[in-house]
Design a protein around this motif. Structure first.
Motif, PDB file in Angstrom:
ATOM      1  N   ILE A   6       0.859  -1.188   0.000  1.00 55.29           N
ATOM      2  CA  ILE A   6       0.000   0.000   0.000  1.00 55.29           C
ATOM      3  C   ILE A   6       0.890   1.231   0.000  1.00 55.29           C
ATOM      4  CG2 ILE A   6      -1.695   1.353   1.310  1.00 55.29           C
ATOM      5  CD1 ILE A   6      -2.832  -1.278   2.334  1.00 55.29           C
ATOM      6  N   GLU A   7       0.598   2.161  -0.911  1.00 52.26           N
ATOM      7  CA  GLU A   7       1.296   3.452  -0.940  1.00 52.26           C
ATOM      8  C   GLU A   7       0.355   4.509  -0.393  1.00 52.26           C
ATOM      9  OE1 GLU A   7       3.060   4.502  -4.655  1.00 52.26           O
ATOM     10  OE2 GLU A   7       4.189   2.630  -4.792  1.00 52.26           O
ATOM     11  N   THR A   8       0.794   5.219   0.628  1.00 48.21           N
ATOM     12  CA  THR A   8      -0.009   6.253   1.269  1.00 48.21           C
ATOM     13  C   THR A   8       0.554   7.617   0.906  1.00 48.21           C
ATOM     14  OG1 THR A   8      -0.374   4.737   3.116  1.00 48.21           O
ATOM     15  CG2 THR A   8      -0.908   7.051   3.483  1.00 48.21           C
ATOM     16  N   ASP A   9      -0.272   8.480   0.320  1.00 51.27           N
ATOM     17  CA  ASP A   9       0.171   9.839  -0.006  1.00 51.27           C
ATOM     18  C   ASP A   9       0.315  10.644   1.272  1.00 51.27           C
ATOM     19  OD1 ASP A   9       0.164   9.441  -2.774  1.00 51.27           O
ATOM     20  OD2 ASP A   9      -1.973   9.860  -2.894  1.00 51.27           O
ATOM     21  N   ILE A  10       1.443  11.321   1.415  1.00 54.00           N
ATOM     22  CA  ILE A  10       1.707  12.197   2.555  1.00 54.00           C
ATOM     23  C   ILE A  10       1.954  13.593   1.989  1.00 54.00           C
ATOM     24  CG2 ILE A  10       3.191  12.646   4.543  1.00 54.00           C
ATOM     25  CD1 ILE A  10       1.652  10.034   4.861  1.00 54.00           C
ATOM     26  N   ALA A  11       1.090  14.534   2.331  1.00 57.88           N
ATOM     27  CA  ALA A  11       1.135  15.869   1.730  1.00 57.88           C
ATOM     28  C   ALA A  11       2.298  16.717   2.236  1.00 57.88           C
ATOM     29  CB  ALA A  11      -0.186  16.590   1.984  1.00 57.88           C
ATOM     30  N   VAL A  12       2.668  16.550   3.497  1.00 60.57           N
ATOM     31  CA  VAL A  12       3.667  17.427   4.107  1.00 60.57           C
ATOM     32  C   VAL A  12       4.951  16.646   4.384  1.00 60.57           C
ATOM     33  CG1 VAL A  12       4.147  18.924   6.084  1.00 60.57           C
ATOM     34  CG2 VAL A  12       1.816  18.758   5.175  1.00 60.57           C
ATOM     35  N   PRO A  13       6.086  17.077   3.825  1.00 58.57           N
ATOM     36  CA  PRO A  13       7.348  16.407   4.130  1.00 58.57           C
ATOM     37  C   PRO A  13       7.645  16.488   5.630  1.00 58.57           C
ATOM     38  CG  PRO A  13       7.615  17.954   2.305  1.00 58.57           C
ATOM     39  CD  PRO A  13       6.257  18.191   2.893  1.00 58.57           C
ATOM     40  N   GLY A  14       8.322  15.484   6.159  1.00 63.35           N
ATOM     41  CA  GLY A  14       8.670  15.493   7.571  1.00 63.35           C
ATOM     42  C   GLY A  14       8.980  14.095   8.049  1.00 63.35           C
ATOM     43  N   VAL A  15       9.047  13.949   9.360  1.00 60.02           N
ATOM     44  CA  VAL A  15       9.342  12.662   9.982  1.00 60.02           C
ATOM     45  C   VAL A  15       8.027  12.071  10.487  1.00 60.02           C
ATOM     46  CG1 VAL A  15      10.590  11.507  11.845  1.00 60.02           C
ATOM     47  CG2 VAL A  15      11.667  13.391  10.605  1.00 60.02           C
ATOM     48  N   TYR A  16       7.812  10.794  10.187  1.00 56.51           N
ATOM     49  CA  TYR A  16       6.586  10.109  10.568  1.00 56.51           C
ATOM     50  C   TYR A  16       6.921   8.801  11.260  1.00 56.51           C
ATOM     51  CZ  TYR A  16       4.312  13.548   7.713  1.00 56.51           C
ATOM     52  OH  TYR A  16       3.872  14.742   7.212  1.00 56.51           O
ATOM     53  N   ILE A  17       6.033   8.381  12.139  1.00 55.10           N
ATOM     54  CA  ILE A  17       6.194   7.134  12.877  1.00 55.10           C
ATOM     55  C   ILE A  17       5.111   6.177  12.390  1.00 55.10           C
ATOM     56  CG2 ILE A  17       6.143   6.058  15.154  1.00 55.10           C
ATOM     57  CD1 ILE A  17       6.897   9.022  16.147  1.00 55.10           C
ATOM     58  N   ILE A  18       5.513   4.975  12.017  1.00 54.00           N
ATOM     59  CA  ILE A  18       4.579   3.975  11.522  1.00 54.00           C
ATOM     60  C   ILE A  18       4.529   2.843  12.536  1.00 54.00           C
ATOM     61  CG2 ILE A  18       3.997   2.440   9.612  1.00 54.00           C
ATOM     62  CD1 ILE A  18       6.573   4.953   8.936  1.00 54.00           C
ATOM     63  N   ARG A  19       3.309   2.459  12.908  1.00 50.16           N
ATOM     64  CA  ARG A  19       3.112   1.347  13.835  1.00 50.16           C
ATOM     65  C   ARG A  19       2.212   0.323  13.164  1.00 50.16           C
ATOM     66  NH1 ARG A  19       2.000   2.778  19.898  1.00 50.16           N
ATOM     67  NH2 ARG A  19       1.079   0.782  19.539  1.00 50.16           N
ATOM     68  N   ALA A  20       2.577  -0.947  13.274  1.00 55.18           N
ATOM     69  CA  ALA A  20       1.765  -2.017  12.686  1.00 55.18           C
ATOM     70  C   ALA A  20       1.590  -3.140  13.696  1.00 55.18           C
ATOM     71  CB  ALA A  20       2.438  -2.550  11.427  1.00 55.18           C
ATOM     72  N   ALA A  21       0.502  -3.893  13.528  1.00 57.22           N
ATOM     73  CA  ALA A  21       0.215  -5.067  14.359  1.00 57.22           C
ATOM     74  C   ALA A  21       0.255  -4.708  15.842  1.00 57.22           C
ATOM     75  CB  ALA A  21       1.177  -6.210  14.035  1.00 57.22           C
ATOM     76  N   ASN A  22      -0.547  -3.696  16.219  1.00 59.80           N
ATOM     77  CA  ASN A  22      -0.662  -3.257  17.617  1.00 59.80           C
ATOM     78  C   ASN A  22       0.675  -2.856  18.233  1.00 59.80           C
ATOM     79  OD1 ASN A  22      -3.471  -3.621  17.716  1.00 59.80           O
ATOM     80  ND2 ASN A  22      -3.177  -5.806  18.020  1.00 59.80           N
ATOM     81  N   GLY A  23       1.545  -2.243  17.440  1.00 60.01           N
ATOM     82  CA  GLY A  23       2.816  -1.739  17.957  1.00 60.01           C
ATOM     83  C   GLY A  23       3.942  -2.748  17.930  1.00 60.01           C
ATOM     84  N   ARG A  24       3.692  -3.952  17.430  1.00 60.03           N
ATOM     85  CA  ARG A  24       4.746  -4.957  17.372  1.00 60.03           C
ATOM     86  C   ARG A  24       5.842  -4.524  16.405  1.00 60.03           C
ATOM     87  NH1 ARG A  24       3.235 -10.678  15.442  1.00 60.03           N
ATOM     88  NH2 ARG A  24       1.251  -9.893  16.170  1.00 60.03           N
ATOM     89  N   TYR A  25       5.459  -3.790  15.360  1.00 63.83           N
ATOM     90  CA  TYR A  25       6.413  -3.285  14.379  1.00 63.83           C
ATOM     91  C   TYR A  25       6.323  -1.775  14.360  1.00 63.83           C
ATOM     92  CZ  TYR A  25       6.030  -8.120  12.953  1.00 63.83           C
ATOM     93  OH  TYR A  25       6.002  -9.486  12.954  1.00 63.83           O
ATOM     94  N   MET A  26       7.460  -1.105  14.523  1.00 59.39           N
ATOM     95  CA  MET A  26       7.486   0.351  14.499  1.00 59.39           C
ATOM     96  C   MET A  26       8.707   0.814  13.714  1.00 59.39           C
ATOM     97  SD  MET A  26       6.301   1.630  18.272  1.00 59.39           S
ATOM     98  CE  MET A  26       7.113   3.155  18.037  1.00 59.39           C
ATOM     99  N   LYS A  27       8.522   1.940  13.024  1.00 62.55           N
ATOM    100  CA  LYS A  27       9.643   2.535  12.306  1.00 62.55           C
ATOM    101  C   LYS A  27       9.407   4.031  12.183  1.00 62.55           C
ATOM    102  CE  LYS A  27      12.693   2.011   8.409  1.00 62.55           C
ATOM    103  NZ  LYS A  27      13.130   1.141   7.337  1.00 62.55           N
ATOM    104  N   LYS A  28      10.487   4.778  12.232  1.00 69.45           N
ATOM    105  CA  LYS A  28      10.445   6.217  12.010  1.00 69.45           C
ATOM    106  C   LYS A  28      11.061   6.482  10.648  1.00 69.45           C
ATOM    107  CE  LYS A  28      11.498   8.803  15.526  1.00 69.45           C
ATOM    108  NZ  LYS A  28      12.291   9.532  16.530  1.00 69.45           N
ATOM    109  N   LEU A  29      10.311   7.221   9.793  1.00 68.21           N
ATOM    110  CA  LEU A  29      10.788   7.512   8.451  1.00 68.21           C
ATOM    111  C   LEU A  29      10.717   9.009   8.170  1.00 68.21           C
ATOM    112  CD1 LEU A  29       9.158   4.853   6.104  1.00 68.21           C
ATOM    113  CD2 LEU A  29      11.552   5.096   6.643  1.00 68.21           C
ATOM    114  N   ALA A  30      11.697   9.506   7.423  1.00 74.56           N
ATOM    115  CA  ALA A  30      11.673  10.907   6.977  1.00 74.56           C
ATOM    116  C   ALA A  30      11.211  10.926   5.523  1.00 74.56           C
ATOM    117  CB  ALA A  30      13.059  11.518   7.098  1.00 74.56           C
ATOM    118  N   LEU A  31      10.173  11.692   5.247  1.00 74.07           N
ATOM    119  CA  LEU A  31       9.658  11.826   3.883  1.00 74.07           C
ATOM    120  C   LEU A  31      10.047  13.180   3.337  1.00 74.07           C
ATOM    121  CD1 LEU A  31       6.093  10.306   4.203  1.00 74.07           C
ATOM    122  CD2 LEU A  31       8.169   9.213   3.453  1.00 74.07           C
ATOM    123  N   LYS A  32      10.452  13.207   2.065  1.00 69.01           N
ATOM    124  CA  LYS A  32      10.853  14.448   1.426  1.00 69.01           C
ATOM    125  C   LYS A  32       9.796  14.886   0.440  1.00 69.01           C
ATOM    126  CE  LYS A  32      15.687  13.487   2.005  1.00 69.01           C
ATOM    127  NZ  LYS A  32      16.974  13.303   1.448  1.00 69.01           N
TER     128      LYS A  32
END
Length: 68
Positions: A42-68
């Motif tokens: 799945i590709e999710t459009d993010i309108a504003v560049p910045g740093v985002y935190i993604i959580r999956a499976a009730n927090g079992r998987y987490m990652k911080k990503l910077a979008l440009k």
């Protein structure tokens, strides 16, 4: 697996069951949420560049990503 493209967050599931995914800004505001199926990408459009935190499976998987 989480990755970034310009103004897009890409989520690919390698799990064997559906998982809830939530995207948050660094201030804790929920930007997007969806359920991903096994093997799906799945590709999710993010309108504003910045740093985002993604959580999956009730927090079992987490990652911080910077979008440009």
């Amino acid at each position: 697996v989480f990755s970034a493209k310009p103004r897009k967050l890409v989520t690919t599931s390698s799990l064997r069951q559906p998982a809830d995914v939530r995207v948050y800004s660094t201030s804790g505001v929920a930007i997007a949420s969806f359920t991903i199926q096994p093997g799906e990408t799945i590709e999710t459009d993010i309108a504003v560049p910045g740093v985002y935190i993604i959580r999956a499976a009730n927090g079992r998987y987490m990652k911080k990503l910077a979008l440009k």
